[in-house]
Design a protein around this motif. Structure first.
Motif, PDB file in Angstrom:
ATOM      1  N   SER A 169      34.104 -15.545 -20.948  1.00 20.32           N
ATOM      2  CA  SER A 169      35.455 -15.695 -20.389  1.00 20.32           C
ATOM      3  C   SER A 169      36.049 -14.342 -20.026  1.00 20.32           C
ATOM      4  O   SER A 169      36.771 -14.204 -19.027  1.00 20.32           O
ATOM      5  CB  SER A 169      36.369 -16.407 -21.400  1.00 20.32           C
ATOM      6  N   HIS A 170      35.747 -13.340 -20.833  1.00 19.47           N
ATOM      7  CA  HIS A 170      36.265 -11.995 -20.562  1.00 19.47           C
ATOM      8  C   HIS A 170      35.751 -11.427 -19.237  1.00 19.47           C
ATOM      9  O   HIS A 170      36.361 -10.497 -18.688  1.00 19.47           O
ATOM     10  CB  HIS A 170      35.870 -11.046 -21.689  1.00 19.47           C
ATOM     11  N   GLN A 171      34.632 -11.934 -18.720  1.00 18.57           N
ATOM     12  CA  GLN A 171      34.141 -11.418 -17.444  1.00 18.57           C
ATOM     13  C   GLN A 171      35.180 -11.660 -16.348  1.00 18.57           C
ATOM     14  O   GLN A 171      35.226 -10.924 -15.355  1.00 18.57           O
ATOM     15  CB  GLN A 171      32.804 -12.064 -17.075  1.00 18.57           C
ATOM     16  N   TRP A 172      36.025 -12.660 -16.531  1.00 17.01           N
ATOM     17  CA  TRP A 172      37.158 -12.913 -15.642  1.00 17.01           C
ATOM     18  C   TRP A 172      38.438 -12.322 -16.235  1.00 17.01           C
ATOM     19  O   TRP A 172      39.138 -11.577 -15.558  1.00 17.01           O
ATOM     20  CB  TRP A 172      37.334 -14.419 -15.432  1.00 17.01           C
ATOM     21  N   PHE A 173      38.718 -12.677 -17.501  1.00 16.50           N
ATOM     22  CA  PHE A 173      39.986 -12.289 -18.128  1.00 16.50           C
ATOM     23  C   PHE A 173      39.763 -11.052 -19.000  1.00 16.50           C
ATOM     24  O   PHE A 173      39.428 -11.164 -20.173  1.00 16.50           O
ATOM     25  CB  PHE A 173      40.533 -13.444 -18.970  1.00 16.50           C
ATOM     26  N   GLY A 174      39.923  -9.899 -18.402  1.00 10.94           N
ATOM     27  CA  GLY A 174      39.674  -8.649 -19.105  1.00 10.94           C
ATOM     28  C   GLY A 174      38.865  -7.699 -18.259  1.00 10.94           C
ATOM     29  O   GLY A 174      39.054  -6.480 -18.313  1.00 10.94           O
ATOM     30  N   ASN A 175      37.954  -8.252 -17.445  1.00 15.56           N
ATOM     31  CA  ASN A 175      37.100  -7.428 -16.600  1.00 15.56           C
ATOM     32  C   ASN A 175      37.522  -7.503 -15.132  1.00 15.56           C
ATOM     33  O   ASN A 175      37.810  -6.479 -14.516  1.00 15.56           O
ATOM     34  CB  ASN A 175      35.639  -7.845 -16.749  1.00 15.56           C
ATOM     35  N   LEU A 176      37.543  -8.707 -14.581  1.00 13.48           N
ATOM     36  CA  LEU A 176      38.010  -8.875 -13.203  1.00 13.48           C
ATOM     37  C   LEU A 176      39.485  -8.489 -13.095  1.00 13.48           C
ATOM     38  O   LEU A 176      39.905  -7.833 -12.139  1.00 13.48           O
ATOM     39  CB  LEU A 176      37.800 -10.318 -12.749  1.00 13.48           C
ATOM     40  N   ILE A 177      40.273  -8.929 -14.045  1.00 10.25           N
ATOM     41  CA  ILE A 177      41.634  -8.409 -14.210  1.00 10.25           C
ATOM     42  C   ILE A 177      41.699  -7.782 -15.604  1.00 10.25           C
ATOM     43  O   ILE A 177      41.150  -8.328 -16.557  1.00 10.25           O
ATOM     44  CB  ILE A 177      42.723  -9.492 -14.053  1.00 10.25           C
ATOM     45  N   SER A 178      42.331  -6.647 -15.697  1.00  9.10           N
ATOM     46  CA  SER A 178      42.442  -5.932 -16.972  1.00  9.10           C
ATOM     47  C   SER A 178      43.900  -5.653 -17.269  1.00  9.10           C
ATOM     48  O   SER A 178      44.763  -5.746 -16.389  1.00  9.10           O
ATOM     49  CB  SER A 178      41.659  -4.601 -16.918  1.00  9.10           C
ATOM     50  N   VAL A 179      44.163  -5.283 -18.503  1.00  8.22           N
ATOM     51  CA  VAL A 179      45.548  -5.008 -18.886  1.00  8.22           C
ATOM     52  C   VAL A 179      45.947  -3.609 -18.437  1.00  8.22           C
ATOM     53  O   VAL A 179      45.117  -2.690 -18.370  1.00  8.22           O
ATOM     54  CB  VAL A 179      45.751  -5.160 -20.408  1.00  8.22           C
ATOM     55  N   ALA A 180      47.224  -3.440 -18.134  1.00  9.89           N
ATOM     56  CA  ALA A 180      47.727  -2.143 -17.690  1.00  9.89           C
ATOM     57  C   ALA A 180      47.792  -1.149 -18.845  1.00  9.89           C
ATOM     58  O   ALA A 180      47.573   0.042 -18.664  1.00  9.89           O
ATOM     59  CB  ALA A 180      49.104  -2.306 -17.051  1.00  9.89           C
ATOM     60  N   TRP A 181      48.126  -1.654 -20.021  1.00  8.80           N
ATOM     61  CA  TRP A 181      48.142  -0.818 -21.230  1.00  8.80           C
ATOM     62  C   TRP A 181      47.845  -1.731 -22.406  1.00  8.80           C
ATOM     63  O   TRP A 181      47.920  -2.959 -22.330  1.00  8.80           O
ATOM     64  CB  TRP A 181      49.478  -0.086 -21.383  1.00  8.80           C
TER      65      TRP A 181
END
Length: 695
Positions: A323-335
């Motif tokens: 799931s992180h390949q989309w949520f965390g990798n494709l989009i990541s947190v600003a801080w």
């Protein structure tokens, strides 16, 4: 050290870290790293050499170029900054230990423009599973075999190469690793080419294709002699030492099935051309979602039996990291203060999408057990909210280690308030809007609000109503007091943990929905009303003879305490043939809340026993997971009398009959677990069925 002393020390350290600005200056931003590494796997001298070319843009005139570096030896004579028409040699190399800054001080102004920073460096391969580390295992000949891998989240990339080590500072990466030919090098991207080294050391260079834009903490590379399981296309592989590879087949299958499920849910195909998973024997971080190269602890994804305790753990890790390949990798947190977003989504999906991957829809019911654990953590005054300011490296790691369960609980709550369909639409919009970019918590709220506004569902202000749940300590307890003459039902809220520990009183917006005896409709988790943080809330029109149950499907994050008469009405109904009219999740909630209230001395033991006695009729694992805890507590804290034994045997008897004594190939996970509960307590109090226990 006493509790008060520890609290003061912790608060003091947090205050000190907030006096220092740990963030990089925003005058320069990298856009491409070209990295080369030579790890030396020599016992008692585990080191590595590295070189980098970093392509960057300077936005403001400066005499200091500031990036991160930790425990690296910079070969200062090789450092240079190359511009369009000049080569700049730094005046000084400055290392700020507290902030982990590496500052190149220049004699003259560095003007805005594009530059290339050339560096050579070396470092120590540690054995602490962070940064660039080594590990080992014994092969078939009882010889020690070494390997190397990386673990960069949250701030450990700077231990492997100097970099702008903040999640929003995304760049592309071009990685090369030198190693012996009988070893395999892996990285985020597929191999571009292999080159024989010019030296006489017998090693070769593996050069990898360039990554898409990504954060430094997602960069990964490994060197090992592992073997693999792979698909026909050769673009999906799991790597491990050969003696344990067969035990990884379940993890491989779960991860492989998770990809099309995620692609279907998000309507976005997996971006990279391959996926590798590598199982590290001594890894102590569970699993890490590096883009295209998931690193996992070997024992956490190894499975020996059909339905042992590893089933849920493996599917959790695999679905979570995929799931992180989309949520965390494709989009990541600003801080890092926003990390609750990507960890919350990935943790939400390891239940929600795990149900689809394993073809076991009821896996989502485990959310309520997970939520009960979150309540227990939030009952601790030292438990901090998942969305909070973090500044130093140690604060980012502390936050990451504690956000998953609470964040996923709030994601589940939001999904229930929006509906699963609207929630999914919001997630699709979020990914499409911020693809290859960084997001903040406000970006998330705004996107979900836009989606809700476009739907026909009941509208509310998402940020206003939900942010207090992630930014405050504790949790709401809703007290329900009924006037059985007038029919008026009054609801108030309190933070019991706050009161007990003399902390500021947290307040929340409370989504209200309910069912009654006359209207036992548990189908919708949408809020029919909202209780504001300051005022009590009144419900009218409920038949005084009815029970009322607040919080349908236990979807929202709060506990409920009723007046004694309503508790009795609920208990009476549960102990009738109509008990199943109450939703399974609310039956579990009633036991969870009742048990917690009993431990807070807000519910009589006799009333708890009365509620628990309905389990004579219950054969579902979800309520029984709490029933098991209640029995355990009573056994540990009271004398076991003959009446107690009769009571326990009475409530578990039907459970044993339903699950049976013998395992079956058709058993699902819940059947296995409830069989164990029934047999265990039968054995404990009467020595019956003990031979059927499977530990």
């Amino acid at each position: 050290m006493g509790y008060l002393g520890f609290s003061i020390l912790l608060l003091g350290l947090v205050h000190l870290s907030h006096q220092i600005n740990y963030r990089l200056p925003n005058g320069s931003i990298p856009h491409h790293y070209k990295l080369s590494f030579i790890p030396h796997l020599i016992p008692d001298n585990f080191t590595f050499d590295g070189e980098s070319e970093i392509f960057l843009r300077v936005h403001k005139t400066t005499r200091n170029l500031t990036l991160h570096s930790l425990n690296l030896e910079i070969h200062e004579e090789s450092t240079m900054i190359v511009g369009d028409e000049e080569i700049i040699i730094p005046h000084r190399h400055i290392f700020e230990k507290e902030r982990e800054f590496f500052i190149l001080n220049l004699r003259n102004d560095l003007l805005p423009g594009d530059y290339k920073l050339l560096l050579k460096f070396s470092g120590i391969l540690n054995n602490a599973s962070r940064g660039f580390f080594w590990d080992s295992y014994l092969n078939d000949d009882n010889e020690t075999t070494y390997l190397v891998a990386t673990q960069f989240e949250t701030t450990h990339a700077r231990q492997a190469f100097p970099c702008w080590d903040e999640p929003a500072l995304k760049a592309t990466f071009e990685i090369s690793i030198k190693h012996f030919p009988n070893y395999t090098a892996l990285s985020n991207m597929p191999v571009d080419k292999k080159l024989i080294g010019t030296e006489s050391d017998g090693k070769l260079w593996t050069k990898f294709k360039t990554t898409p834009l990504m954060s430094t903490y997602l960069v990964c590379f490994t060197v090992s002699d592992f073997q693999n399981i792979t698909n026909l296309e050769g673009n999906f592989s799991l790597w491990a030492r050969k003696n344990v590879l067969n035990s990884m087949k379940f993890a491989y299958d779960v991860a492989l099935k998770a990809f099309p499920v995620l692609e279907d849910y998000t309507n976005i195909p997996y971006i990279l051309p391959k996926m590798d998973i590598i199982a590290i024997p001594g890894h102590d971080n569970g699993a890490m979602e590096n883009w295209g190269l998931i690193v996992a602890k070997e024992s956490d994804i190894s499975r020996q039996a059909m339905f042992d305790e590893s089933f849920l753990r493996i599917q959790k890790y695999m679905v979570h990291e995929v799931s992180h390949q989309w949520f965390g990798n494709l989009i990541s947190v600003a801080w890092w203060n926003d990390i609750w977003l990507t960890e919350g989504l990935a943790s939400y999906f390891h239940f929600y999408l795990g149900a689809k991957v394993n073809n076991f829809p009821r896996m989502t019911d485990l959310f309520i057990i997970n939520k009960n654990k979150v309540f227990e953590k939030d009952d601790d005054p030292l438990s901090l909210p998942p969305f909070r300011e973090v500044n130093s490296a140690i604060e980012t790691r502390q936050l990451l280690n504690t956000v998953h369960d609470k964040a996923s609980t709030i994601m589940k709550m939001l999904s229930g308030l929006l509906s699963e369909e609207v929630f999914q639409s919001g997630i699709k919009k979020l990914l499409k809007k911020y693809k290859f970019r960084s997001i903040t918590t406000d970006n998330f709220w705004e996107t979900m609000q836009e989606t809700l506004n476009e739907s026909s569902e009941n509208n509310f202000k998402i940020k206003k109503m939900l942010e207090p749940y992630i930014s405050q300590q504790g949790f709401p307890l809703i007290n329900v007091i009924r006037n059985y003459t007038s029919g008026v039902i009054k609801l108030t809220q309190e933070c019991l943990m706050c009161k007990k520990n003399n902390l500021p009183e947290s307040k929340w917006w409370i989504p209200i929905n309910f069912a009654t005896t006359s209207s036992p409709d548990f189908s919708s988790t949408l809020a029919t009303h909202w209780m504001n943080p300051e005022d009590e809330f009144v419900i009218e029109g409920v038949d005084p003879n009815d029970w009322i149950i607040i919080n349908i499907k236990s979807s929202a994050y709060y506990r409920v305490n009723y007046d004694e008469e309503n508790w009795k009405k609920i208990g009476h109904y549960l102990n009738s043939e109509n008990f199943s009219n109450i939703d399974i999740l609310n039956r579990a909630q009633i036991l969870q809340d009742g048990f917690w209230l009993f431990k807070q001395e807000k519910l009589d033991k006799e009333l708890l026993i009365y509620l628990t006695s309905y389990l004579t009729r219950e054969v579902d694992y979800i309520p029984w997971s709490t029933g098991d805890d209640i029995i355990q507590h009573l056994v540990e804290n009271t004398d076991i009398t003959e009446d107690s034994k009769i009571f326990i045997l009475a409530i578990v008897g039907n459970l044993v009959d339903d699950a049976g004594l013998e395992e079956s190939p058709n058993d699902d996970l819940f059947t296995v677990w409830k069989r164990f509960i029934g047999i265990y307590w039968s054995c404990y109090v009467s020595k019956r069925f003990c031979s059927h226990l499977r530990w």
